[in-house]
Design an enzyme around this catalytic site. Sequence first.
Site, PDB file in Angstrom:
ATOM      1  N   LYS A  15       8.307   5.107   3.089  1.00 55.58           N
ATOM      2  CA  LYS A  15       7.368   6.210   2.793  1.00 55.58           C
ATOM      3  C   LYS A  15       8.144   7.524   2.630  1.00 55.58           C
ATOM      4  CE  LYS A  15       3.892   3.500   5.114  1.00 55.58           C
ATOM      5  NZ  LYS A  15       2.638   3.434   5.832  1.00 55.58           N
ATOM      6  N   GLU A 170      -2.508  -5.292   2.771  1.00 49.20           N
ATOM      7  CA  GLU A 170      -2.420  -4.242   3.777  1.00 49.20           C
ATOM      8  C   GLU A 170      -3.814  -3.691   4.067  1.00 49.20           C
ATOM      9  OE1 GLU A 170       1.905  -2.628   3.815  1.00 49.20           O
ATOM     10  OE2 GLU A 170       0.627  -1.257   2.712  1.00 49.20           O
ATOM     11  N   SER A 216       1.017  -2.113  10.685  1.00 46.13           N
ATOM     12  CA  SER A 216       1.446  -2.140  12.085  1.00 46.13           C
ATOM     13  C   SER A 216       2.148  -3.438  12.480  1.00 46.13           C
ATOM     14  CB  SER A 216       0.260  -1.854  13.013  1.00 46.13           C
ATOM     15  OG  SER A 216      -0.293  -0.579  12.735  1.00 46.13           O
TER      16      SER A 216
HETATM   17  P1  13P Z   1       2.922   0.653   9.257  1.00 45.48           P
HETATM   18  O1  13P Z   1       3.813  -0.554   9.467  1.00 45.48           O
HETATM   19  O2  13P Z   1       3.523   1.930   9.706  1.00 45.48           O
HETATM   20  O3  13P Z   1       1.528   0.417   9.760  1.00 45.48           O
HETATM   21  O4  13P Z   1       2.791   0.806   7.655  1.00 45.48           O
HETATM   22  C1  13P Z   1       2.457  -0.295   6.911  1.00 45.48           C
HETATM   23  C2  13P Z   1       2.587   0.049   5.485  1.00 45.48           C
HETATM   24  O5  13P Z   1       1.838   0.853   4.964  1.00 45.48           O
HETATM   25  C3  13P Z   1       3.686  -0.567   4.717  1.00 45.48           C
HETATM   26  O6  13P Z   1       3.547  -0.321   3.359  1.00 45.48           O
END
Ligand code: 13P
Length: 255
Positions: A15, A170, A216
Amino acid sequence: MDKSKRTAIIAGNWKMNKTPKEAKALLTELIPMVKDADCEVVACVPFVDLTVALEVTEGTNIKIGAENCHWEESGAYTGEISAKMLAEMGVPYVVLGHSERRQYFGETDETVNKRTKAALAAGLKPIVCVGELLWERECNITEEVIARQIKLDLFDISAEDVKKTVIAYEPVWAIGTGKTATADQAQEVCSFIRATLAKLYGEETAEAVTIQYGGSMNDGNCEELLSKVDVDGGLIGGASLVAAKFQPIVAAASK
Ligand code: 13P
């Protein structure tokens, strides 16, 4: 085809985290920790980290991905990056249609479809993200939402190209919240995604597609999630930012 014949892929989605210097440090730490992995290991990083990430991981088993790409090859699209630019750099993967892009940047299934086609045409492997909102799950329309996203995001893409595409399931309510889908919930939707792909593209194609779970995922829950027959890997946010948290997920997928 059984699960062991599909490519298991553990991908970090960094991200908007890690400067180029920080990216170099994290990847340098991670390289020896995952060198014997029996799965594909991918780090999807911010655009400005791509050069250093490709340099540091050259000759290792870590593959690099971008977090988005535009559908045109070039043109008046200030701030955008094309699939062709990524391909020329030697970037093999690109995340598309992440819920954060849908939520904050106006991404629609139509634009995800255009980006996916452009990525495939440039020879990139797209990781296309789908997932329902909490409210949609509560209203019992998870399958309708997912089927619609799969149909639209992959519209007019050949079965051969769909085989090269990775789908990441997701659930939006599980992203960055610490609330993971249970392994059974993840399996239920990943299996539904495969059934939808089978209807649209045939059984053989559906069986070949890698389907990841994301939301998560961490060292504590990865083993159970990855043990499910239709969960072929993970797309990991928070836990991909710390080598010691990411490595156990790679290890679990390598079993
Ligand atoms: P998290 O693992 O921080 O929940 O994020 C998941 C995600 O959006 C991966 O693209």
